[in-house]
Design an enzyme around this catalytic site. Structure first.
Site, PDB file in Angstrom:
ATOM      1  N   THR A   1      36.542  39.389  35.008  1.00 20.42           N
ATOM      2  CA  THR A   1      36.689  37.969  35.343  1.00 20.42           C
ATOM      3  C   THR A   1      35.497  37.157  34.837  1.00 20.42           C
ATOM      4  OG1 THR A   1      36.652  36.435  37.209  1.00 20.42           O
ATOM      5  CG2 THR A   1      35.732  38.588  37.629  1.00 20.42           C
ATOM      6  N   ASP A   2      35.729  35.877  34.614  1.00 20.92           N
ATOM      7  CA  ASP A   2      34.612  35.007  34.197  1.00 20.92           C
ATOM      8  C   ASP A   2      33.589  34.829  35.322  1.00 20.92           C
ATOM      9  OD1 ASP A   2      36.119  33.361  35.900  1.00 20.92           O
ATOM     10  OD2 ASP A   2      36.299  31.705  34.463  1.00 20.92           O
ATOM     11  N   GLU A   3      33.981  35.169  36.568  1.00 21.18           N
ATOM     12  CA  GLU A   3      33.061  34.961  37.695  1.00 21.18           C
ATOM     13  C   GLU A   3      31.819  35.843  37.595  1.00 21.18           C
ATOM     14  OE1 GLU A   3      34.574  34.537  41.616  1.00 21.18           O
ATOM     15  OE2 GLU A   3      36.326  33.420  40.952  1.00 21.18           O
TER      16      GLU A   3
ATOM     17  N   TYR B   1      32.644  39.416  45.840  1.00 19.83           N
ATOM     18  CA  TYR B   1      33.724  39.730  44.888  1.00 19.83           C
ATOM     19  C   TYR B   1      33.185  39.836  43.459  1.00 19.83           C
ATOM     20  CZ  TYR B   1      37.401  38.710  41.499  1.00 19.83           C
ATOM     21  OH  TYR B   1      38.212  38.735  40.385  1.00 19.83           O
TER      22      TYR B   1
ATOM     23  N   SER C   1      31.071  42.812  42.789  1.00 17.20           N
ATOM     24  CA  SER C   1      31.824  44.073  42.657  1.00 17.20           C
ATOM     25  C   SER C   1      32.465  44.158  41.270  1.00 17.20           C
ATOM     26  CB  SER C   1      32.880  44.200  43.759  1.00 17.20           C
ATOM     27  OG  SER C   1      33.933  43.263  43.570  1.00 17.20           O
ATOM     28  N   LYS C   2      32.930  43.027  40.738  1.00 23.33           N
ATOM     29  CA  LYS C   2      33.541  43.045  39.399  1.00 23.33           C
ATOM     30  C   LYS C   2      32.469  43.292  38.325  1.00 23.33           C
ATOM     31  CE  LYS C   2      37.314  42.364  38.494  1.00 23.33           C
ATOM     32  NZ  LYS C   2      38.478  43.302  38.408  1.00 23.33           N
TER      33      LYS C   2
ATOM     34  N   ARG D   1      37.404  24.535  37.650  1.00 25.29           N
ATOM     35  CA  ARG D   1      37.894  25.829  37.192  1.00 25.29           C
ATOM     36  C   ARG D   1      38.612  25.613  35.868  1.00 25.29           C
ATOM     37  NH1 ARG D   1      34.696  26.923  40.412  1.00 25.29           N
ATOM     38  NH2 ARG D   1      34.790  28.313  42.218  1.00 25.29           N
TER      39      ARG D   1
ATOM     40  N   ASP E   1      32.862  23.603  53.036  1.00 31.52           N
ATOM     41  CA  ASP E   1      32.819  24.244  51.719  1.00 31.52           C
ATOM     42  C   ASP E   1      32.716  25.773  51.844  1.00 31.52           C
ATOM     43  OD1 ASP E   1      32.884  24.339  48.995  1.00 31.52           O
ATOM     44  OD2 ASP E   1      31.022  23.236  48.667  1.00 31.52           O
TER      45      ASP E   1
HETATM   46  P1  NAD Z   1      46.070  40.468  43.369  1.00 29.61           P
HETATM   47  O1  NAD Z   1      45.187  40.460  44.559  1.00 29.61           O
HETATM   48  O2  NAD Z   1      47.237  39.567  43.304  1.00 29.61           O
HETATM   49  O3  NAD Z   1      46.626  41.944  43.122  1.00 29.61           O
HETATM   50  C1  NAD Z   1      45.822  43.086  43.271  1.00 29.61           C
HETATM   51  C2  NAD Z   1      46.730  44.302  43.273  1.00 29.61           C
HETATM   52  O4  NAD Z   1      45.910  45.471  43.352  1.00 29.61           O
HETATM   53  C3  NAD Z   1      47.708  44.356  44.452  1.00 29.61           C
HETATM   54  O5  NAD Z   1      48.993  44.727  44.020  1.00 29.61           O
HETATM   55  C4  NAD Z   1      47.110  45.416  45.358  1.00 29.61           C
HETATM   56  O6  NAD Z   1      48.090  46.096  46.136  1.00 29.61           O
HETATM   57  C5  NAD Z   1      46.462  46.333  44.333  1.00 29.61           C
HETATM   58  N1  NAD Z   1      45.369  47.127  44.915  1.00 29.61           N
HETATM   59  C6  NAD Z   1      44.335  46.673  45.690  1.00 29.61           C
HETATM   60  N2  NAD Z   1      43.556  47.699  46.031  1.00 29.61           N
HETATM   61  C7  NAD Z   1      44.073  48.815  45.456  1.00 29.61           C
HETATM   62  C8  NAD Z   1      43.695  50.183  45.426  1.00 29.61           C
HETATM   63  N3  NAD Z   1      42.604  50.610  46.087  1.00 29.61           N
HETATM   64  N4  NAD Z   1      44.445  51.055  44.736  1.00 29.61           N
HETATM   65  C9  NAD Z   1      45.557  50.625  44.074  1.00 29.61           C
HETATM   66  N5  NAD Z   1      45.975  49.349  44.072  1.00 29.61           N
HETATM   67  C10 NAD Z   1      45.238  48.453  44.746  1.00 29.61           C
HETATM   68  O7  NAD Z   1      45.082  40.226  42.135  1.00 29.61           O
HETATM   69  P2  NAD Z   1      45.321  39.410  40.770  1.00 29.61           P
HETATM   70  O8  NAD Z   1      45.014  37.996  40.990  1.00 29.61           O
HETATM   71  O9  NAD Z   1      46.615  39.830  40.183  1.00 29.61           O
HETATM   72  O10 NAD Z   1      44.131  40.026  39.906  1.00 29.61           O
HETATM   73  C11 NAD Z   1      44.321  41.229  39.172  1.00 29.61           C
HETATM   74  C12 NAD Z   1      43.030  41.573  38.440  1.00 29.61           C
HETATM   75  O11 NAD Z   1      42.668  40.513  37.567  1.00 29.61           O
HETATM   76  C13 NAD Z   1      41.837  41.774  39.368  1.00 29.61           C
HETATM   77  O12 NAD Z   1      41.074  42.844  38.868  1.00 29.61           O
HETATM   78  C14 NAD Z   1      41.059  40.464  39.267  1.00 29.61           C
HETATM   79  O13 NAD Z   1      39.688  40.690  39.471  1.00 29.61           O
HETATM   80  C15 NAD Z   1      41.339  40.070  37.822  1.00 29.61           C
HETATM   81  N6  NAD Z   1      41.319  38.635  37.526  1.00 29.61           N
HETATM   82  C16 NAD Z   1      42.050  37.760  38.290  1.00 29.61           C
HETATM   83  C17 NAD Z   1      42.065  36.413  37.941  1.00 29.61           C
HETATM   84  C18 NAD Z   1      42.876  35.408  38.740  1.00 29.61           C
HETATM   85  O14 NAD Z   1      42.767  34.216  38.501  1.00 29.61           O
HETATM   86  N7  NAD Z   1      43.715  35.827  39.670  1.00 29.61           N
HETATM   87  C19 NAD Z   1      41.332  35.958  36.840  1.00 29.61           C
HETATM   88  C20 NAD Z   1      40.587  36.881  36.099  1.00 29.61           C
HETATM   89  C21 NAD Z   1      40.602  38.226  36.446  1.00 29.61           C
HETATM   90  O1  DAU Z   2      37.766  32.705  37.668  1.00 27.72           O
HETATM   91  C1  DAU Z   2      38.573  33.824  37.862  1.00 27.72           C
HETATM   92  C2  DAU Z   2      38.750  34.076  39.345  1.00 27.72           C
HETATM   93  O2  DAU Z   2      39.623  33.054  39.821  1.00 27.72           O
HETATM   94  C3  DAU Z   2      39.327  35.451  39.659  1.00 27.72           C
HETATM   95  O3  DAU Z   2      38.400  36.424  39.265  1.00 27.72           O
HETATM   96  C4  DAU Z   2      39.619  35.586  41.154  1.00 27.72           C
HETATM   97  O4  DAU Z   2      40.260  36.827  41.404  1.00 27.72           O
HETATM   98  C5  DAU Z   2      40.545  34.469  41.565  1.00 27.72           C
HETATM   99  O5  DAU Z   2      40.767  34.526  42.948  1.00 27.72           O
HETATM  100  C6  DAU Z   2      39.955  33.109  41.190  1.00 27.72           C
HETATM  101  O6  DAU Z   2      38.787  32.817  41.999  1.00 27.72           O
HETATM  102  P1  DAU Z   2      38.535  31.350  42.600  1.00 27.72           P
HETATM  103  O7  DAU Z   2      37.664  31.470  43.764  1.00 27.72           O
HETATM  104  O8  DAU Z   2      38.148  30.398  41.520  1.00 27.72           O
HETATM  105  O9  DAU Z   2      40.074  30.984  43.015  1.00 27.72           O
HETATM  106  P2  DAU Z   2      40.693  30.301  44.330  1.00 27.72           P
HETATM  107  O10 DAU Z   2      42.132  30.054  44.014  1.00 27.72           O
HETATM  108  O11 DAU Z   2      40.352  31.028  45.558  1.00 27.72           O
HETATM  109  O12 DAU Z   2      39.944  28.901  44.370  1.00 27.72           O
HETATM  110  C7  DAU Z   2      39.984  28.004  43.272  1.00 27.72           C
HETATM  111  C8  DAU Z   2      39.100  26.825  43.636  1.00 27.72           C
HETATM  112  O13 DAU Z   2      39.759  26.080  44.670  1.00 27.72           O
HETATM  113  C9  DAU Z   2      37.751  27.197  44.167  1.00 27.72           C
HETATM  114  O14 DAU Z   2      36.796  26.264  43.710  1.00 27.72           O
HETATM  115  C10 DAU Z   2      37.906  27.089  45.684  1.00 27.72           C
HETATM  116  C11 DAU Z   2      38.933  25.987  45.844  1.00 27.72           C
HETATM  117  N1  DAU Z   2      39.816  26.081  47.020  1.00 27.72           N
HETATM  118  C12 DAU Z   2      40.491  27.245  47.217  1.00 27.72           C
HETATM  119  C13 DAU Z   2      41.323  27.403  48.303  1.00 27.72           C
HETATM  120  C14 DAU Z   2      42.062  28.705  48.532  1.00 27.72           C
HETATM  121  C15 DAU Z   2      39.983  25.011  47.899  1.00 27.72           C
HETATM  122  O15 DAU Z   2      39.384  23.936  47.690  1.00 27.72           O
HETATM  123  N2  DAU Z   2      40.823  25.154  48.964  1.00 27.72           N
HETATM  124  C16 DAU Z   2      41.491  26.316  49.227  1.00 27.72           C
HETATM  125  O16 DAU Z   2      42.206  26.395  50.247  1.00 27.72           O
END
Ligand code: NAD
Ligand code: DAU
Length: 349
Positions: A139-141, A164, A167-168, A228, A286
């Site tokens: 992730t970019d985070e 989070y 850990s990534k 974002r 926040d």
């Molecule tokens: P998500 O939370 O929707 O899905 C995670 C999946 O992993 C679920 O199906 C869960 O059951 C499974 N899982 C969790 N723990 C597990 C374990 N111990 N063993 C096997 N399966 C397990 O997540 P997402 O948003 O689809 O993200 C997927 C990946 O992409 C993550 O690694 C996240 O860090 C990365 N990522 C997400 C975003 C985003 O915007 N959502 C952006 C960049 C990178």
């Molecule tokens: O940048 C990639 C990441 O994007 C991934 O690695 C993460 O898995 C994914 O969850 C996401 O992280 P963010 O923290 O950016 O996403 P989230 O949707 O939780 O929040 C997006 C922005 O919106 C953040 O600035 C927090 C804000 N927010 C979020 C929620 C849930 C609010 O203002 N209100 C809310 O209720």
């Protein structure tokens, strides 16, 4: 690429990726998912009986199971999505983020190393084993937060700010070490924020769409001006497939679509598209340690690998809102379970 282990394939991005691969390749897709609160087999109902799809319920930290899967399916490619993925949850309960995201990654790396018969010497021959590949979905985070200017490149120093993102970043370091020490053919992708079908409604966009559908308040953190960089999940999937096919071993590829938006503007766009009132917006406390801005420089993947996103944000968000409106059953099943407890606890103030 014949036998691909996709971990976390029942989650948001993983399930989109399973669909993408079944539509665009002939590979066997083995989906290993623990089905945590975020995993949902309904995301994959339409491919359940596909000839090239297998599902294994289990944990990436379960060494014996992971070894068994490598042996049973002769896995040659790993795409590791499995993770705890929500920043807010990592602030409340960090431990599972470390065990799943870090130890789980190490278990997968070790199984790949063993099954692919890699030893430290392989690295020094500089000839990577042909036909095998481990891709870590990062992730970019991991880069931390930006000020008003600048973008994350692949050489930006890692500076993760939440449990989070730590850990990534730790998992990324392990992946790098298995490449350096054992010659494991790895690639790492670091994508910006995704949106699209099947996203769990703890994340900004589906949460706001769901609350709008139910005329509930829209909780915007702080001043709502955090930025974002949004990418449609299908573009993330095509980028991962491109990196698997053409990415150079040992490299990191940033993925993003040059689409920076302030949170509150996203919320206002959802409100106007859904015909609701901005009075629903509620500014709440926040997020602790909230990263102010993310922005991805995608020059490397676009110029070196020829990847480009296909969605504009306007098209992607309109389709996504429509998808959620047409899948109310999917949403209602989620929000009627543990989600309610989570929501009340997280947003009680
Ligand atoms: P998500 O939370 O929707 O899905 C995670 C999946 O992993 C679920 O199906 C869960 O059951 C499974 N899982 C969790 N723990 C597990 C374990 N111990 N063993 C096997 N399966 C397990 O997540 P997402 O948003 O689809 O993200 C997927 C990946 O992409 C993550 O690694 C996240 O860090 C990365 N990522 C997400 C975003 C985003 O915007 N959502 C952006 C960049 C990178
Ligand atoms: O940048 C990639 C990441 O994007 C991934 O690695 C993460 O898995 C994914 O969850 C996401 O992280 P963010 O923290 O950016 O996403 P989230 O949707 O939780 O929040 C997006 C922005 O919106 C953040 O600035 C927090 C804000 N927010 C979020 C929620 C849930 C609010 O203002 N209100 C809310 O209720």
């Amino acid at each position: 690429m014949k036998n691909v282990l996709v971990t976390g394939g029942a989650g948001f991005i993983g399930s989109n990726f399973v669909h993408y691969m079944l539509e665009n390749s002939d590979a066997l897709i083995v989906n290993l998912d623990a089905l945590t609160y975020a995993g949902n087999l309904e995301n994959l109902e339409d491919v359940r009986d596909h000839k090239n799809y297998r599902f294994v319920k289990g944990d990436i930290r379960d060494k014996a199971l992971v070894e068994q899967i490598f042996a049973d399916y002769d896995i040659d490619t790993v795409v590791n999505f499995a993770a705890e993925s929500h920043v807010d949850r990592s602030i409340v309960e960090p431990e599972i983020f470390l065990t799943t995201n870090v130890i789980g990654t190490q278990v997968l790396l070790d199984a790949a190393k063993r099954h692919w018969n890699l030893a430290p010497d392989d690295k020094y021959s500089r000839e990577y084993k042909e036909g095998v590949r481990y891709l870590q979905v990062s992730t970019d985070e991991v880069y931390g937060a930006l000020g008003k200017t600048g973008m994350f490149t692949e050489t930006t120093p890692l500076s993760p700010n939440s449990p989070y993102s730590v850990s990534k970043a730790s998992a990324d370091m392990l992946v790098r070490a298995y490449n350096n020490t054992f010659g494991l053919p790895v690639v790492i992708t670091r994508c910006s924020n995704n949106y699209g079908p099947y996203q769990f409604p703890e994340k900004l966009i589906p949460l706001m769409i769901n609350n709008c559908m139910n005329d509930k308040q829209l909780p915007v953190y702080g001043d709502g001006m955090q930025i974002r960089d949004w990418l449609h999940v299908k573009d993330h999937c095509s980028a991962i497939a491109t990196v698997l096919e053409k990415g150079r071993i040992g490299e990191v590829y940033n993925i993003g679509g040059n689409n920076e938006k302030a949170n509150v503007n996203i919320v206002k766009l959802i409100i106007s598209t859904m015909g609701k009132s901005e009075d629903l917006i509620t500014y709440v406390k926040d997020r602790p340690g909230h990263d102010r801005r993310y922005a991805i420089d995608n020059t490397k993947i676009t110029t070196e690998l020829g990847w480009a996103p296909s969605y504009t944000f306007e098209k992607g968000i309109a389709e996504t809102i429509e998808w959620f409106m047409n899948h109310r059953d999917w949403m209602n099943k989620i929000i009627s379970g543990d989600y309610l407890n989570y929501y009340n606890k997280m947003y009680e103030q």
